[in-house]
Design a protein around this motif. Structure first.
Motif, PDB file in Angstrom:
ATOM      1  N   ILE A  68     -97.786  18.497 -16.443  1.00 30.97           N
ATOM      2  CA  ILE A  68     -98.750  17.440 -16.732  1.00 30.97           C
ATOM      3  C   ILE A  68     -98.145  16.094 -16.359  1.00 30.97           C
ATOM      4  O   ILE A  68     -98.738  15.324 -15.619  1.00 30.97           O
ATOM      5  CB  ILE A  68     -99.155  17.459 -18.217  1.00 30.97           C
ATOM      6  CG1 ILE A  68     -99.812  18.810 -18.533  1.00 30.97           C
ATOM      7  CG2 ILE A  68    -100.086  16.297 -18.542  1.00 30.97           C
ATOM      8  CD1 ILE A  68     -99.959  19.097 -20.004  1.00 30.97           C
ATOM      9  N   ASP A  69     -96.956  15.796 -16.884  1.00 33.66           N
ATOM     10  CA  ASP A  69     -96.233  14.585 -16.511  1.00 33.66           C
ATOM     11  C   ASP A  69     -94.769  14.750 -16.879  1.00 33.66           C
ATOM     12  O   ASP A  69     -94.397  15.674 -17.599  1.00 33.66           O
ATOM     13  CB  ASP A  69     -96.833  13.325 -17.143  1.00 33.66           C
ATOM     14  CG  ASP A  69     -96.831  13.337 -18.666  1.00 33.66           C
ATOM     15  OD1 ASP A  69     -95.935  13.958 -19.270  1.00 33.66           O
ATOM     16  OD2 ASP A  69     -97.716  12.715 -19.268  1.00 33.66           O
ATOM     17  N   CYS A  70     -93.941  13.847 -16.333  1.00 31.24           N
ATOM     18  CA  CYS A  70     -92.515  13.945 -16.625  1.00 31.24           C
ATOM     19  C   CYS A  70     -91.851  12.577 -16.557  1.00 31.24           C
ATOM     20  O   CYS A  70     -92.364  11.648 -15.949  1.00 31.24           O
ATOM     21  CB  CYS A  70     -91.817  14.915 -15.675  1.00 31.24           C
ATOM     22  SG  CYS A  70     -91.591  14.300 -14.010  1.00 31.24           S
ATOM     23  N   SER A  71     -90.705  12.490 -17.210  1.00 35.14           N
ATOM     24  CA  SER A  71     -89.825  11.323 -17.141  1.00 35.14           C
ATOM     25  C   SER A  71     -88.418  11.885 -16.974  1.00 35.14           C
ATOM     26  O   SER A  71     -88.243  13.088 -16.832  1.00 35.14           O
ATOM     27  CB  SER A  71     -89.935  10.480 -18.422  1.00 35.14           C
ATOM     28  OG  SER A  71     -89.311  11.144 -19.506  1.00 35.14           O
ATOM     29  N   VAL A  72     -87.400  11.030 -17.023  1.00 39.22           N
ATOM     30  CA  VAL A  72     -86.033  11.537 -16.917  1.00 39.22           C
ATOM     31  C   VAL A  72     -85.535  12.083 -18.249  1.00 39.22           C
ATOM     32  O   VAL A  72     -84.453  12.647 -18.318  1.00 39.22           O
ATOM     33  CB  VAL A  72     -85.044  10.481 -16.383  1.00 39.22           C
ATOM     34  CG1 VAL A  72     -85.367  10.104 -14.960  1.00 39.22           C
ATOM     35  CG2 VAL A  72     -84.980   9.275 -17.277  1.00 39.22           C
ATOM     36  N   LYS A  73     -86.333  11.942 -19.290  1.00 39.47           N
ATOM     37  CA  LYS A  73     -85.938  12.424 -20.615  1.00 39.47           C
ATOM     38  C   LYS A  73     -86.782  13.582 -21.124  1.00 39.47           C
ATOM     39  O   LYS A  73     -86.355  14.320 -22.004  1.00 39.47           O
ATOM     40  CB  LYS A  73     -86.011  11.283 -21.643  1.00 39.47           C
ATOM     41  CG  LYS A  73     -85.094  10.136 -21.363  1.00 39.47           C
ATOM     42  CD  LYS A  73     -83.660  10.524 -21.582  1.00 39.47           C
ATOM     43  CE  LYS A  73     -82.749   9.327 -21.369  1.00 39.47           C
ATOM     44  NZ  LYS A  73     -81.372   9.680 -21.296  1.00 39.47           N
ATOM     45  N   ALA A  74     -88.014  13.728 -20.596  1.00 38.40           N
ATOM     46  CA  ALA A  74     -88.922  14.740 -21.143  1.00 38.40           C
ATOM     47  C   ALA A  74     -89.942  15.172 -20.103  1.00 38.40           C
ATOM     48  O   ALA A  74     -90.125  14.522 -19.078  1.00 38.40           O
ATOM     49  CB  ALA A  74     -89.626  14.187 -22.372  1.00 38.40           C
ATOM     50  N   ILE A  75     -90.610  16.289 -20.414  1.00 39.19           N
ATOM     51  CA  ILE A  75     -91.659  16.807 -19.545  1.00 39.19           C
ATOM     52  C   ILE A  75     -92.739  17.434 -20.414  1.00 39.19           C
ATOM     53  O   ILE A  75     -92.445  17.992 -21.467  1.00 39.19           O
ATOM     54  CB  ILE A  75     -91.083  17.822 -18.528  1.00 39.19           C
ATOM     55  CG1 ILE A  75     -92.098  18.162 -17.449  1.00 39.19           C
ATOM     56  CG2 ILE A  75     -90.569  19.076 -19.236  1.00 39.19           C
ATOM     57  CD1 ILE A  75     -91.494  18.814 -16.214  1.00 39.19           C
ATOM     58  N   SER A  76     -93.992  17.310 -19.975  1.00 37.31           N
ATOM     59  CA  SER A  76     -95.130  17.961 -20.629  1.00 37.31           C
ATOM     60  C   SER A  76     -95.644  19.016 -19.666  1.00 37.31           C
ATOM     61  O   SER A  76     -95.916  18.705 -18.499  1.00 37.31           O
ATOM     62  CB  SER A  76     -96.248  16.967 -20.922  1.00 37.31           C
ATOM     63  OG  SER A  76     -95.813  15.973 -21.796  1.00 37.31           O
ATOM     64  N   VAL A  77     -95.777  20.237 -20.165  1.00 35.31           N
ATOM     65  CA  VAL A  77     -96.242  21.333 -19.318  1.00 35.31           C
ATOM     66  C   VAL A  77     -97.274  22.174 -20.063  1.00 35.31           C
ATOM     67  O   VAL A  77     -97.318  22.180 -21.289  1.00 35.31           O
ATOM     68  CB  VAL A  77     -95.081  22.240 -18.848  1.00 35.31           C
ATOM     69  CG1 VAL A  77     -94.090  21.484 -18.009  1.00 35.31           C
ATOM     70  CG2 VAL A  77     -94.398  22.924 -20.019  1.00 35.31           C
ATOM     71  N   LEU A 138     -79.908  16.165 -19.397  1.00 32.82           N
ATOM     72  CA  LEU A 138     -79.481  16.033 -18.005  1.00 32.82           C
ATOM     73  C   LEU A 138     -78.117  15.368 -17.891  1.00 32.82           C
ATOM     74  O   LEU A 138     -77.805  14.450 -18.646  1.00 32.82           O
ATOM     75  CB  LEU A 138     -80.492  15.190 -17.209  1.00 32.82           C
ATOM     76  CG  LEU A 138     -81.885  15.761 -17.023  1.00 32.82           C
ATOM     77  CD1 LEU A 138     -82.747  14.768 -16.266  1.00 32.82           C
ATOM     78  CD2 LEU A 138     -81.848  17.090 -16.302  1.00 32.82           C
ATOM     79  N   LYS A 139     -77.344  15.832 -16.901  1.00 30.83           N
ATOM     80  CA  LYS A 139     -76.114  15.130 -16.539  1.00 30.83           C
ATOM     81  C   LYS A 139     -76.523  13.795 -15.913  1.00 30.83           C
ATOM     82  O   LYS A 139     -77.637  13.652 -15.414  1.00 30.83           O
ATOM     83  CB  LYS A 139     -75.313  15.938 -15.516  1.00 30.83           C
ATOM     84  CG  LYS A 139     -74.811  17.263 -16.022  1.00 30.83           C
ATOM     85  CD  LYS A 139     -73.958  17.950 -14.976  1.00 30.83           C
ATOM     86  CE  LYS A 139     -74.830  18.345 -13.807  1.00 30.83           C
ATOM     87  NZ  LYS A 139     -74.178  19.138 -12.794  1.00 30.83           N
ATOM     88  N   LYS A 140     -75.633  12.842 -15.922  1.00 32.74           N
ATOM     89  CA  LYS A 140     -75.924  11.509 -15.385  1.00 32.74           C
ATOM     90  C   LYS A 140     -76.384  11.587 -13.927  1.00 32.74           C
ATOM     91  O   LYS A 140     -77.353  10.934 -13.540  1.00 32.74           O
ATOM     92  CB  LYS A 140     -74.677  10.613 -15.513  1.00 32.74           C
ATOM     93  CG  LYS A 140     -74.902   9.198 -15.108  1.00 32.74           C
ATOM     94  CD  LYS A 140     -75.737   8.465 -16.116  1.00 32.74           C
ATOM     95  CE  LYS A 140     -75.822   6.992 -15.746  1.00 32.74           C
ATOM     96  NZ  LYS A 140     -76.940   6.338 -16.379  1.00 32.74           N
ATOM     97  N   SER A 141     -75.740  12.413 -13.116  1.00 40.27           N
ATOM     98  CA  SER A 141     -76.112  12.519 -11.703  1.00 40.27           C
ATOM     99  C   SER A 141     -77.516  13.113 -11.548  1.00 40.27           C
ATOM    100  O   SER A 141     -78.289  12.676 -10.691  1.00 40.27           O
ATOM    101  CB  SER A 141     -75.091  13.355 -10.936  1.00 40.27           C
ATOM    102  OG  SER A 141     -75.004  14.658 -11.480  1.00 40.27           O
ATOM    103  N   ASP A 142     -77.858  14.102 -12.390  1.00 40.45           N
ATOM    104  CA  ASP A 142     -79.199  14.695 -12.332  1.00 40.45           C
ATOM    105  C   ASP A 142     -80.252  13.714 -12.828  1.00 40.45           C
ATOM    106  O   ASP A 142     -81.362  13.652 -12.297  1.00 40.45           O
ATOM    107  CB  ASP A 142     -79.256  15.985 -13.156  1.00 40.45           C
ATOM    108  CG  ASP A 142     -78.477  17.116 -12.509  1.00 40.45           C
ATOM    109  OD1 ASP A 142     -78.233  17.058 -11.281  1.00 40.45           O
ATOM    110  OD2 ASP A 142     -78.107  18.067 -13.227  1.00 40.45           O
ATOM    111  N   GLU A 143     -79.896  12.916 -13.835  1.00 41.94           N
ATOM    112  CA  GLU A 143     -80.818  11.910 -14.354  1.00 41.94           C
ATOM    113  C   GLU A 143     -81.102  10.858 -13.280  1.00 41.94           C
ATOM    114  O   GLU A 143     -82.246  10.436 -13.101  1.00 41.94           O
ATOM    115  CB  GLU A 143     -80.223  11.250 -15.602  1.00 41.94           C
ATOM    116  CG  GLU A 143     -81.182  10.338 -16.321  1.00 41.94           C
ATOM    117  CD  GLU A 143     -80.624   9.815 -17.631  1.00 41.94           C
ATOM    118  OE1 GLU A 143     -80.638   8.577 -17.793  1.00 41.94           O
ATOM    119  OE2 GLU A 143     -80.182  10.620 -18.472  1.00 41.94           O
ATOM    120  N   GLU A 144     -80.078  10.467 -12.533  1.00 41.56           N
ATOM    121  CA  GLU A 144     -80.266   9.498 -11.450  1.00 41.56           C
ATOM    122  C   GLU A 144     -81.135  10.080 -10.342  1.00 41.56           C
ATOM    123  O   GLU A 144     -82.002   9.402  -9.799  1.00 41.56           O
ATOM    124  CB  GLU A 144     -78.917   9.061 -10.899  1.00 41.56           C
ATOM    125  CG  GLU A 144     -78.155   8.151 -11.840  1.00 41.56           C
ATOM    126  CD  GLU A 144     -76.740   7.841 -11.360  1.00 41.56           C
ATOM    127  OE1 GLU A 144     -76.358   8.274 -10.255  1.00 41.56           O
ATOM    128  OE2 GLU A 144     -76.017   7.147 -12.109  1.00 41.56           O
TER     129      GLU A 144
END
Length: 167
Positions: A68-77, A138-144
């Motif tokens: 549905i939507d996502c951010s770097v901290k969460a996702i709605s599915v 997420l690891k910092k690199s994955d978050e970036e």
């Protein structure tokens, strides 16, 4: 309109009232300070494109989802069938796959992949639809990397909106 400047302690949100092309002055009305910045990707949620894939790696196999939507901290599915052992605060393995343009010079997109864990934050059930909200670890690199995708997606959505408004 959102105004962001190093000269300001906070961003300003205002309505665009008038643009004077001759003097290049902009008149804004109802300005207010905002406590967030659009540059902070954790606060920005986007609807991903059709190439964005999110899979839950359950003990019983892979569960395909509709994002549905996502951010770097969460996702709605949304998922068709909710496993019986899914409950709030359950930690699960997840896979995220998406295409992202890595070069401004060439129109070449690479497939990126993130494997991580997520925690079930909320489960909503409505008329046979199961909606999950999951928080990432997420690891910092994955978050970036995901943050760059979200930024690219924001630009695409703005361009789509501008195209719709023109037509």
């Amino acid at each position: 309109t959102l105004i962001d400047s190093e000269l300001l302690t906070k961003d300003i949100d205002a309505q665009l009232d008038y643009i004077d092309e001759k003097t290049q002055n902009i008149i804004l009305k109802n300005p207010t300070y905002v406590d967030f910045s659009i540059k902070h990707r954790a606060e920005v949620r986007v609807q991903p494109d059709e190439n964005f894939k999110f899979i839950i790696n359950d003990a019983h196999g892979k569960i395909e989802t509709k994002v549905i939507d996502c951010s770097v901290k969460a996702i709605s599915v949304e998922i068709a069938h909710l496993p019986k052992d899914f409950e709030q605060n359950k930690k699960i393995a997840v896979s995220i796959g998406f295409e992202m343009k890595h070069s401004k010079t060439f129109d070449i997109k690479n497939r990126d992949y993130i494997g991580t864990y997520a925690t079930v934050f909320k489960i909503l059930q409505d008329n046979g639809t199961n909606k999950l909200i999951l928080n990432f670890e997420l690891k910092k690199s994955d978050e970036e990397l995901l943050g760059k995708y979200i930024y690219q997606r924001q630009i695409e959505l703005v361009q789509e909106l501008k195209h719709l408004i023109k037509n």
